[in-house]
Scaffold this motif. Structure first.
Motif, PDB file in Angstrom:
ATOM      1  N   LEU A 190       0.838  -1.204   0.000  1.00  0.00           N
ATOM      2  CA  LEU A 190       0.000   0.000   0.000  1.00  0.00           C
ATOM      3  C   LEU A 190       0.874   1.257   0.000  1.00  0.00           C
ATOM      4  O   LEU A 190       0.592   2.221  -0.727  1.00  0.00           O
ATOM      5  N   THR A 191       1.936   1.246   0.787  1.00  0.00           N
ATOM      6  CA  THR A 191       2.853   2.397   0.820  1.00  0.00           C
ATOM      7  C   THR A 191       3.460   2.640  -0.558  1.00  0.00           C
ATOM      8  O   THR A 191       3.587   3.801  -0.997  1.00  0.00           O
ATOM      9  N   GLU A 192       3.845   1.574  -1.246  1.00  0.00           N
ATOM     10  CA  GLU A 192       4.421   1.721  -2.589  1.00  0.00           C
ATOM     11  C   GLU A 192       3.428   2.384  -3.531  1.00  0.00           C
ATOM     12  O   GLU A 192       3.788   3.275  -4.320  1.00  0.00           O
ATOM     13  N   VAL A 193       2.168   1.960  -3.465  1.00  0.00           N
ATOM     14  CA  VAL A 193       1.144   2.550  -4.334  1.00  0.00           C
ATOM     15  C   VAL A 193       0.943   4.023  -4.012  1.00  0.00           C
ATOM     16  O   VAL A 193       0.892   4.878  -4.914  1.00  0.00           O
ATOM     17  N   LEU A 194       0.832   4.348  -2.738  1.00  0.00           N
ATOM     18  CA  LEU A 194       0.587   5.739  -2.349  1.00  0.00           C
ATOM     19  C   LEU A 194       1.783   6.639  -2.668  1.00  0.00           C
ATOM     20  O   LEU A 194       1.613   7.820  -2.977  1.00  0.00           O
ATOM     21  N   ASP A 195       2.997   6.080  -2.601  1.00  0.00           N
ATOM     22  CA  ASP A 195       4.197   6.886  -2.865  1.00  0.00           C
ATOM     23  C   ASP A 195       4.534   6.991  -4.348  1.00  0.00           C
ATOM     24  O   ASP A 195       5.107   7.993  -4.793  1.00  0.00           O
ATOM     25  N   HIS A 196       4.182   5.979  -5.133  1.00  0.00           N
ATOM     26  CA  HIS A 196       4.657   5.931  -6.516  1.00  0.00           C
ATOM     27  C   HIS A 196       3.560   5.713  -7.548  1.00  0.00           C
ATOM     28  O   HIS A 196       3.839   5.737  -8.744  1.00  0.00           O
ATOM     29  N   GLY A 197       2.327   5.496  -7.122  1.00  0.00           N
ATOM     30  CA  GLY A 197       1.241   5.260  -8.059  1.00  0.00           C
ATOM     31  C   GLY A 197       0.742   6.552  -8.693  1.00  0.00           C
ATOM     32  O   GLY A 197       1.026   7.660  -8.223  1.00  0.00           O
ATOM     33  N   ALA A 198      -0.015   6.391  -9.778  1.00  0.00           N
ATOM     34  CA  ALA A 198      -0.599   7.548 -10.475  1.00  0.00           C
ATOM     35  C   ALA A 198      -2.059   7.678 -10.052  1.00  0.00           C
ATOM     36  O   ALA A 198      -2.888   6.832 -10.386  1.00  0.00           O
ATOM     37  N   TYR A 199      -2.375   8.723  -9.297  1.00  0.00           N
ATOM     38  CA  TYR A 199      -3.739   8.969  -8.830  1.00  0.00           C
ATOM     39  C   TYR A 199      -3.847  10.407  -8.332  1.00  0.00           C
ATOM     40  O   TYR A 199      -2.835  11.082  -8.110  1.00  0.00           O
ATOM     41  N   GLU A 200      -5.068  10.874  -8.169  1.00  0.00           N
ATOM     42  CA  GLU A 200      -5.291  12.223  -7.634  1.00  0.00           C
ATOM     43  C   GLU A 200      -5.555  12.204  -6.141  1.00  0.00           C
ATOM     44  O   GLU A 200      -5.157  13.103  -5.416  1.00  0.00           O
TER      45      GLU A 200
END
Length: 383
Positions: A190-200
């Motif tokens: 989850l941390t990886e997604v929040l730190d490096h994912g593409a989202y608003e």
């Protein structure tokens, strides 16, 4: 104590494995005759005796645990007792995240490591486990697996001295007990997604699919979000996310389909909707509470979908089931609670996306005590 390169042949095998150096992650001070360890990350204070304080200072100097034991023995401490002191101190400090290894250790097992590549929100992440630690963690993320030779991020799991250590691209991240590994890995993904994912914007909400639209379930801890999510899946809703839903620039949602972690108190309730729950291995959270992962049999492919409904959960004993509309301001407050954005700061653009969502979705507050009543009300409103 100063570092000594001599090897004590009477040391136990466990101590002989202490070749790796450790990095201290706290501060030691002596105040009015008492040794005090401070953990900045936890904002916690630990009192230690003089022997432990000497061991800590040696670790700060870069001395290996093996050399610390040798030096203690040379100063007059029984050799086996010195080994026990060092091992006990290292075990406690690793458990409390006061020390960490300098770098990944060489695999201690002759067995081939287990490699798993998962895809979450556009990121591919390779997780490499020692064979002895792979289960049950590998099964918790199996539904997210993809076949690819390359990955954006490498997570390496290493077991050492009874603790499991997680490294990210060669850098230490955290340590935990073996039974905590699935929970800690889920948190790291989850941390990886929040730190490096593409989202608003990332919302603290479960997401289900009904009538080609997402239904978001929001609620404080204990509101029954996970149990209700599993019950709605059983009732025919598609599973998109148990805990976090991402919004894109159009206000469409993408669920993060991690397996729901069901707390022990909910196992009897969940058994009706997930009959195999009693056969699932028990894992632990960092607070040592027991959970079982209800891995979904199938889930909706993670592609953006419009938000049809936002439902705030309010569970109470003997409460009369009621699904009532909520005004836009109240709905915004609910969604902003626990929301995060790239860079951790909510921008004007993120707020615009949120208001766009609220403007087009139905917003409700669900009061309930029985799951069957909640399912009936949600199904009627969202289909």
């Amino acid at each position: 104590m100063k570092q000594d390169k001599a090897v004590d042949e009477t040391m136990s095998p466990a101590s002989a494995d202490h070749a790796a150096r450790f990095v201290t992650q706290g501060r030691l001070a002596r105040v009015r005759g008492q040794n005090i360890l401070f953990s900045p990350s936890q904002r916690a204070i630990f009192a230690v005796n003089d022997t432990a304080a000497d061991i800590w200072r040696s670790l700060e100097e870069g001395t290996s645990p093996q050399a610390i034991s040798v030096e203690m023995a040379r100063s007059g401490v029984d050799r086996l007792e010195a080994n026990r002191h060092v091992e006990a101190a290292l075990g406690d400090w690793q458990r409390l995240s006061l020390i960490r290894p300098c770098a990944p250790f060489s695999p201690s097992s002759a067995q081939e490591p287990v490699s798993q590549v998962v895809a979450v929100a556009g990121l591919t992440i390779r997780i490499v486990y020692p064979a002895a630690c792979a289960f049950p963690a590998v099964s918790v993320f199996r539904h997210l697996e993809v076949r690819t030779e390359t990955a954006d991020i490498l997570l390496q799991v290493v077991e050492h001295e009874g603790r499991v250590h997680l490294f990210r691209d060669g850098d230490w991240i955290l340590s935990c007990s073996r039974d905590e590994l699935p929970v800690m890995l889920k948190g790291q993904l989850l941390t990886e997604v929040l730190d490096h994912g593409a989202y608003e914007l990332a919302l603290h909400a479960a997401a289900l699919v009904g009538n080609e639209r997402l239904v978001l379930l929001c609620g404080n801890p204990g509101a029954g979000k996970t149990t209700l999510t599993l019950a709605l899946i059983h009732a025919g809703f598609g599973f998109a996310s148990d805990d976090v839903t991402l919004l894109d620039a159009k206000g469409h949602g993408v669920g993060l389909p991690f397996a729901p972690a069901v707390k022990a108190g909910a196992w009897p309730l969940v058994a009706e909707y997930y009959p195999d729950i009693d056969a699932v291995p028990i894992c632990r959270r960092p607070d040592r509470r027991r959970v079982r992962f209800a891995v979904p049999g199938q889930f909706v492919p993670p592609s953006p979908a419009p938000i049809g409904s936002v439902i705030q959960l309010r569970r109470g004993r003997d409460a009369k089931a009621c699904l009532e509309p909520v005004d836009p301001a109240s709905a915004l407050r609910v969604l902003l609670n626990g929301a995060s954005a790239p860079g951790r700061e909510l921008s004007g653009a993120a707020f615009d996306v949120l208001t766009q969502l609220i403007g087009s979705a139905q917003t409700y507050r669900l009061t309930y005590s029985k799951l069957d009543d909640a399912i009936e009300l949600i199904a009627k409103a969202c289909r």
